[in-house]
Write a protein that holds these residues in place. Structure first.
Motif, PDB file in Angstrom:
ATOM      1  N   THR A  75       0.833  -1.205   0.000  1.00 41.06           N
ATOM      2  CA  THR A  75       0.000   0.000   0.000  1.00 41.06           C
ATOM      3  C   THR A  75       0.864   1.250   0.000  1.00 41.06           C
ATOM      4  N   LEU A  76       1.910   1.238   0.847  1.00 44.76           N
ATOM      5  CA  LEU A  76       2.793   2.410   0.915  1.00 44.76           C
ATOM      6  C   LEU A  76       3.567   2.609  -0.385  1.00 44.76           C
ATOM      7  N   GLN A  77       4.048   1.516  -0.944  1.00 46.93           N
ATOM      8  CA  GLN A  77       4.793   1.640  -2.194  1.00 46.93           C
ATOM      9  C   GLN A  77       3.903   2.122  -3.334  1.00 46.93           C
ATOM     10  N   GLY A  78       2.651   1.645  -3.371  1.00 43.16           N
ATOM     11  CA  GLY A  78       1.714   2.123  -4.386  1.00 43.16           C
ATOM     12  C   GLY A  78       1.398   3.588  -4.201  1.00 43.16           C
ATOM     13  N   LEU A  79       1.251   4.004  -2.945  1.00 37.40           N
ATOM     14  CA  LEU A  79       0.979   5.417  -2.656  1.00 37.40           C
ATOM     15  C   LEU A  79       2.149   6.287  -3.108  1.00 37.40           C
ATOM     16  N   ILE A  80       3.377   5.867  -2.814  1.00 36.80           N
ATOM     17  CA  ILE A  80       4.549   6.660  -3.211  1.00 36.80           C
ATOM     18  C   ILE A  80       4.677   6.710  -4.727  1.00 36.80           C
ATOM     19  N   ALA A  81       4.467   5.559  -5.391  1.00 36.68           N
ATOM     20  CA  ALA A  81       4.568   5.523  -6.852  1.00 36.68           C
ATOM     21  C   ALA A  81       3.528   6.430  -7.494  1.00 36.68           C
ATOM     22  N   ALA A  82       2.291   6.419  -6.953  1.00 34.62           N
ATOM     23  CA  ALA A  82       1.241   7.275  -7.520  1.00 34.62           C
ATOM     24  C   ALA A  82       1.525   8.742  -7.246  1.00 34.62           C
ATOM     25  N   ALA A  83       2.055   9.049  -6.057  1.00 38.16           N
ATOM     26  CA  ALA A  83       2.322  10.453  -5.708  1.00 38.16           C
ATOM     27  C   ALA A  83       3.410  11.061  -6.576  1.00 38.16           C
ATOM     28  N   GLN A  84       4.303  10.243  -7.115  1.00 37.39           N
ATOM     29  CA  GLN A  84       5.406  10.741  -7.930  1.00 37.39           C
ATOM     30  C   GLN A  84       5.067  10.832  -9.427  1.00 37.39           C
ATOM     31  N   ARG A  85       3.831  10.468  -9.800  1.00 40.43           N
ATOM     32  CA  ARG A  85       3.422  10.573 -11.205  1.00 40.43           C
ATOM     33  C   ARG A  85       3.007  12.014 -11.525  1.00 40.43           C
ATOM     34  N   ASP A  86       3.553  12.554 -12.581  1.00 36.05           N
ATOM     35  CA  ASP A  86       3.233  13.934 -12.967  1.00 36.05           C
ATOM     36  C   ASP A  86       1.838  14.059 -13.554  1.00 36.05           C
ATOM     37  N   ASP A  87       1.346  12.969 -14.171  1.00 39.04           N
ATOM     38  CA  ASP A  87       0.060  13.072 -14.854  1.00 39.04           C
ATOM     39  C   ASP A  87      -1.113  13.127 -13.893  1.00 39.04           C
ATOM     40  N   LEU A  88      -0.896  12.833 -12.590  1.00 42.41           N
ATOM     41  CA  LEU A  88      -2.004  12.898 -11.629  1.00 42.41           C
ATOM     42  C   LEU A  88      -2.199  14.292 -11.038  1.00 42.41           C
ATOM     43  N   ARG A  89      -1.287  15.189 -11.376  1.00 42.80           N
ATOM     44  CA  ARG A  89      -1.419  16.540 -10.806  1.00 42.80           C
ATOM     45  C   ARG A  89      -2.545  17.341 -11.442  1.00 42.80           C
ATOM     46  N   ASP A  90      -2.894  16.998 -12.697  1.00 39.59           N
ATOM     47  CA  ASP A  90      -3.905  17.793 -13.409  1.00 39.59           C
ATOM     48  C   ASP A  90      -5.286  17.141 -13.417  1.00 39.59           C
ATOM     49  N   VAL A  91      -5.436  15.968 -12.811  1.00 42.48           N
ATOM     50  CA  VAL A  91      -6.744  15.297 -12.802  1.00 42.48           C
ATOM     51  C   VAL A  91      -7.561  15.809 -11.637  1.00 42.48           C
ATOM     52  N   SER A  92      -8.809  15.413 -11.647  1.00 45.87           N
ATOM     53  CA  SER A  92      -9.711  15.870 -10.582  1.00 45.87           C
ATOM     54  C   SER A  92      -9.295  15.265  -9.247  1.00 45.87           C
ATOM     55  N   PRO A  93      -9.674  15.901  -8.125  1.00 47.48           N
ATOM     56  CA  PRO A  93      -9.314  15.372  -6.803  1.00 47.48           C
ATOM     57  C   PRO A  93      -9.827  13.954  -6.554  1.00 47.48           C
ATOM     58  N   GLN A  94     -11.041  13.670  -7.117  1.00 47.26           N
ATOM     59  CA  GLN A  94     -11.603  12.333  -6.891  1.00 47.26           C
ATOM     60  C   GLN A  94     -10.753  11.261  -7.568  1.00 47.26           C
ATOM     61  N   ILE A  95     -10.378  11.501  -8.819  1.00 47.23           N
ATOM     62  CA  ILE A  95      -9.572  10.529  -9.549  1.00 47.23           C
ATOM     63  C   ILE A  95      -8.183  10.395  -8.914  1.00 47.23           C
ATOM     64  N   ARG A  96      -7.633  11.522  -8.511  1.00 48.42           N
ATOM     65  CA  ARG A  96      -6.308  11.481  -7.875  1.00 48.42           C
ATOM     66  C   ARG A  96      -6.359  10.698  -6.567  1.00 48.42           C
ATOM     67  N   HIS A  97      -7.443  10.834  -5.813  1.00 47.23           N
ATOM     68  CA  HIS A  97      -7.611  10.115  -4.551  1.00 47.23           C
ATOM     69  C   HIS A  97      -7.696   8.614  -4.789  1.00 47.23           C
ATOM     70  N   LEU A  98      -8.480   8.262  -5.848  1.00 44.74           N
ATOM     71  CA  LEU A  98      -8.592   6.845  -6.195  1.00 44.74           C
ATOM     72  C   LEU A  98      -7.259   6.261  -6.629  1.00 44.74           C
ATOM     73  N   ALA A  99      -6.492   6.994  -7.375  1.00 45.90           N
ATOM     74  CA  ALA A  99      -5.206   6.513  -7.853  1.00 45.90           C
ATOM     75  C   ALA A  99      -4.194   6.360  -6.705  1.00 45.90           C
ATOM     76  N   LEU A 100      -4.223   7.315  -5.766  1.00 46.18           N
ATOM     77  CA  LEU A 100      -3.282   7.263  -4.651  1.00 46.18           C
ATOM     78  C   LEU A 100      -3.557   6.084  -3.702  1.00 46.18           C
ATOM     79  N   PHE A 101      -4.804   5.863  -3.415  1.00 44.32           N
ATOM     80  CA  PHE A 101      -5.154   4.883  -2.384  1.00 44.32           C
ATOM     81  C   PHE A 101      -5.846   3.649  -2.945  1.00 44.32           C
ATOM     82  N   ASP A 102      -5.521   3.340  -4.187  1.00 42.23           N
ATOM     83  CA  ASP A 102      -6.143   2.189  -4.836  1.00 42.23           C
ATOM     84  C   ASP A 102      -5.793   0.875  -4.124  1.00 42.23           C
ATOM     85  N   ARG A 103      -4.545   0.727  -3.665  1.00 42.47           N
ATOM     86  CA  ARG A 103      -4.108  -0.524  -3.045  1.00 42.47           C
ATOM     87  C   ARG A 103      -4.447  -0.621  -1.552  1.00 42.47           C
TER      88      ARG A 103
END
Length: 501
Positions: A75-103
């Protein structure tokens, strides 16, 4: 001197009661050794069985905890990997939340999962799309990652949340990893908390018996979980200075077993411990000694009691039999003594005389030493007996026996009643000169005996002596005949004298 001698056959009688006692004692010792060995072996088997059972429980806990920690780590590694993606900075908060905490959905008993920046401020929260403002720069895990880039996954001490919600009093631990920038600089921390209720549910699925405990401690000796609780405030408490914990943490292998007394409730337990993979966690299974050895103790008491009764009974029967054997031997010795002793004078009888004479004869034949035989007869005893009566005659014979015995002083010599008023003396290793000296002493001593009341003259004896030497060819019968002939000559010569053949 010897007035009577135990027959040679009787003298060789052994001591069977001693053999019986020794045999029974050795049997009892063997029984006790065998029972002790079996009880010790059963004690070791009980401990080994309990250790295997505790090891199995510890391994089950290890596997479950390791799998749960791995889920949190993913879970932590997935969170770190998602947080370091540049393409998630411009998406909506809901999608970004789902991507960060998917695992994070796979983690059990999870609490808050947070993403912190390098200042400790919350920038993402698994429980809400818009994170609640907060700063955790003072937390142990944040400081561990901020000042050490090689920390890896960090497991914190137990703590309680800062919120004023219903879960504020629940104990939790956190798993965290460092977030580094492209240049390796500290960029924040990903942290996930787990409720310690997880350990309660895990422990409740395992039956360890009465007065036994399950424990999980970290590498510092801090207690993370326990079943049942020996102290109400034991969670989060540091036990690193307790002897049992010191012993466990000092073991480099991380696995082992020993018996010791608990420092918390002072009960003796069998401790089995196992380190959880490469994590700084150790599982301790402390089984109550009563639970482990209770059955063995009851069996040992039953077997020990039965063995004690058996051995006591055996020794008691041995004592009774040994006593009977002693009584029998005593009776046999008394019978042998009676069979070898003249009842009137207490001297050796004719039977004993014949046995001893034959024994000394063969001994003299082997050694070549002289052997003398003395025949002694009371003078005019028949007339004395007729005049003074049989009782006075018997008393006179007893006194005469005492005088003869008193003048035959060597232990190897034998004085015997030959028959009637006649006595015989065997003088081993004695030549004719020595035998004649002894005979003269006897004759003079008898002559000086006090007179019987009414007697006109003192009692006297006539003595005949025969001696065998290596230079003389004669048989035992000839030796006796020569002594008897010498006695006859002494009487024919006027009595009260000594004649040597």
């Amino acid at each position: 001197m010897i007035a009577s001698r135990t027959p040679p056959a009787a003298g060789k009688t052994g001591r069977p009661e001693l053999l019986l006692i020794c045999g029974s004692s050795l049997t009892v010792i063997a029984i006790l050794c065998i029972v002790t060995f079996l009880l010790i072996r059963e004690h070791a088997n009980a401990q080994e069985s309990a250790t295997r059972s505790a090891t199995t429980i510890a391994q089950l806990i290890d596997a479950d905890v390791l799998r749960t920690v791995e889920l949190y780590d993913l879970t932590l590694q997935g969170l770190i990997a998602a947080a370091q993606r540049d393409d998630l900075r411009d998406v909506s908060p809901q999608i970004r939340h789902l991507a960060l905490f998917d695992r994070s959905t796979a983690a059990r008993f999870k609490g808050d999962i947070l993403l912190l920046d390098k200042h400790g401020d919350v920038i993402a929260d698994s429980s809400r799309i818009e994170p609640k403002p907060g700063n955790f720069a003072d937390r142990e895990y944040f400081l561990a990652h901020a000042f050490n880039r090689d920390t890896g996954m960090f497991i914190s001490r137990p703590f309680k949340t800062r919120c004023s919600c219903d879960e504020a009093n629940q104990w939790r631990i956190s798993f965290s990893r460092r977030i580094s920038s492209d240049t390796g600089e500290f960029a924040g921390v990903a942290v996930a908390s787990m409720k310690l209720d997880y350990f309660d549910q895990l422990f409740n699925s395992l039956d360890i018996g009465k007065d036994s405990t399950l424990n999980i401690i970290n590498s510092d000796g801090i207690l993370l979980a326990q079943k049942p609780y020996l102290q109400s405030d034991s969670i989060g408490k540091n036990f690193g200075n307790r002897p049992n914990v010191v012993r466990i943490l000092a073991d480099k292998d991380g696995n082992g077993s020993f018996t010791s007394t608990s420092s918390m409730d002072h009960q003796q337990r069998l401790y089995t411990y196992s380190r959880v993979g490469n994590l700084p966690l150790t599982v301790m299974v402390a089984l109550s000694s009563e639970e482990v050895f209770g059955t063995w103790r009851r069996t040992a008491m039953l077997i020990s009691g039965a063995t004690g009764v058996l051995c006591s009974g055996l020794l008691w029967l041995t004592w009774l039999l040994a006593r009977e054997l002693r009584l029998r031997q005593r009776a046999e010795r008394e019978l042998a003594q009676l069979a070898a002793t003249d009842a009137l004078t207490g001297l050796a009888n004719r039977r004993m005389l014949d046995q001893s004479l034959r024994h000394e004869w063969f001994r003299a034949q082997r050694s070549g030493q002289p052997l003398s035989v003395m025949m002694i007869d009371a003078d005019h005893f028949k007339a004395f007996n007729d005049r003074h009566g049989h009782q006075a005659g018997d008393q006179a014979l007893r006194e005469l026996a005492k005088v003869i015995t008193a003048n035959v002083r060597r232990p190897a010599d034998l004085v015997a009643r030959y028959g009637g008023e006649e006595f015989s003396v065997i003088l081993a290793e004695t030549g004719s000169t020595g035998a004649r000296q002894i005979a003269e002493h006897i004759r003079q001593a008898v002559e000086q005996m006090p007179r019987v009341e009414g007697a006109d003259v003192a009692m006297t004896v006539s003595i005949g002596i025969s001696t065998w030497t290596a230079a003389v060819e004669m048989s035992l019968e000839q030796l006796l005949f020569a002594a008897d002939k010498a006695l006859y000559q002494a009487k024919e010569s006027g009595r009260n004298r000594v004649v040597s053949s």
